[in-house]
Scaffold this motif. Sequence first.
Motif, PDB file in Angstrom:
ATOM      1  N   HIS A 101       0.840  -1.199   0.000  1.00 53.80           N
ATOM      2  CA  HIS A 101       0.000   0.000   0.000  1.00 53.80           C
ATOM      3  C   HIS A 101       0.877   1.252   0.000  1.00 53.80           C
ATOM      4  N   SER A 102       0.482   2.284  -0.728  1.00 54.87           N
ATOM      5  CA  SER A 102       1.283   3.517  -0.785  1.00 54.87           C
ATOM      6  C   SER A 102       1.317   4.260   0.545  1.00 54.87           C
ATOM      7  N   GLY A 103       0.435   3.923   1.472  1.00 53.46           N
ATOM      8  CA  GLY A 103       0.475   4.539   2.793  1.00 53.46           C
ATOM      9  C   GLY A 103       1.794   4.323   3.504  1.00 53.46           C
ATOM     10  N   GLY A 129       3.318   7.673   5.109  1.00 49.67           N
ATOM     11  CA  GLY A 129       2.945   7.728   6.515  1.00 49.67           C
ATOM     12  C   GLY A 129       4.160   7.813   7.412  1.00 49.67           C
ATOM     13  N   TYR A 180       1.588   2.709  11.256  1.00 52.39           N
ATOM     14  CA  TYR A 180       1.784   4.018  10.623  1.00 52.39           C
ATOM     15  C   TYR A 180       0.626   4.942  10.966  1.00 52.39           C
ATOM     16  N   LYS A 181       0.920   6.235  10.939  1.00 50.47           N
ATOM     17  CA  LYS A 181      -0.107   7.274  11.055  1.00 50.47           C
ATOM     18  C   LYS A 181       0.444   8.531  10.403  1.00 50.47           C
ATOM     19  N   PHE A 239      -0.419  10.506   7.557  1.00 47.08           N
ATOM     20  CA  PHE A 239      -0.141  10.353   6.133  1.00 47.08           C
ATOM     21  C   PHE A 239      -0.108  11.721   5.445  1.00 47.08           C
ATOM     22  N   GLY A 276      -2.380  11.067  -0.386  1.00 52.60           N
ATOM     23  CA  GLY A 276      -3.146   9.862  -0.704  1.00 52.60           C
ATOM     24  C   GLY A 276      -4.489   9.826   0.005  1.00 52.60           C
ATOM     25  N   LEU A 302      -5.445   8.235   2.524  1.00 56.64           N
ATOM     26  CA  LEU A 302      -5.401   8.127   3.990  1.00 56.64           C
ATOM     27  C   LEU A 302      -5.022   9.441   4.662  1.00 56.64           C
ATOM     28  N   LYS A 303      -4.806  10.479   3.884  1.00 53.68           N
ATOM     29  CA  LYS A 303      -4.252  11.734   4.395  1.00 53.68           C
ATOM     30  C   LYS A 303      -4.961  12.273   5.637  1.00 53.68           C
ATOM     31  N   ASP A 362      -2.167   6.650  -6.419  1.00 54.14           N
ATOM     32  CA  ASP A 362      -2.209   6.064  -5.083  1.00 54.14           C
ATOM     33  C   ASP A 362      -2.403   4.548  -5.206  1.00 54.14           C
ATOM     34  N   ARG A 371      -3.428   1.097  -3.661  1.00 54.21           N
ATOM     35  CA  ARG A 371      -4.249   0.523  -2.600  1.00 54.21           C
ATOM     36  C   ARG A 371      -4.044  -0.982  -2.615  1.00 54.21           C
TER      37      ARG A 371
END
Length: 186
Positions: free
Chosen positions: A109-111, A115, A123-124, A126, A129, A131-132, A172, A174
């Motif tokens: 995932h691109s997160g 992130g 992770y947090k 971001f 993307g 999840l921003k 992005d 997913r």
Amino acid sequence: VNILELGCGTANNIAFLAQEGFNATGVDGAPNAIELGRKFLDTLSLNATLDCFDFSDLSRYANETFDMVIDRGSITHNNRQSITDIIPQVKRILKPNGIFLSVMFSAAHSGVKVGTKLPDGSYKGFSSGHLKDHKFVFYFASEEDTVEFFDKNFEVLSKLHNVSTDHAVNDDIRAMWSVLCRKISD
């Protein structure tokens, strides 16, 4: 057939299950989501159980209570240690040959690239993307993680790795694991 959904939100899946005649139970840690879910079920005249608590501790459910447990992207909102604690609890509350369906974010995932990685591997924060603006913590599982989480606890019936690119959101990526398991005897 007794089915539990972890992270049921406002009970959309629970309503479908109840409408189809299953004994549906949903658990979510957000009181406002549970309240909205109960109102939604009432408007449809459907009976189901909605519990409000943090599903990282499933001790309030007895052993071998459910025929199926569904996780549609909720367990992935925990750190690795919590995930390794939750999954054996799912096994405990499943009946023999019970089914567990889990969908969690993948390390592809691109997160992972946008992130902030925390010491526990989640992770947090971001920077871009889809999840921003999310405030949740995310764990992005590698294939090795899925082996530890699922293969050691269940008979894995299917393990799909779905990867797609959203060209409308800066390409992005997913990526999700969809894992279908069956409880086997220890």
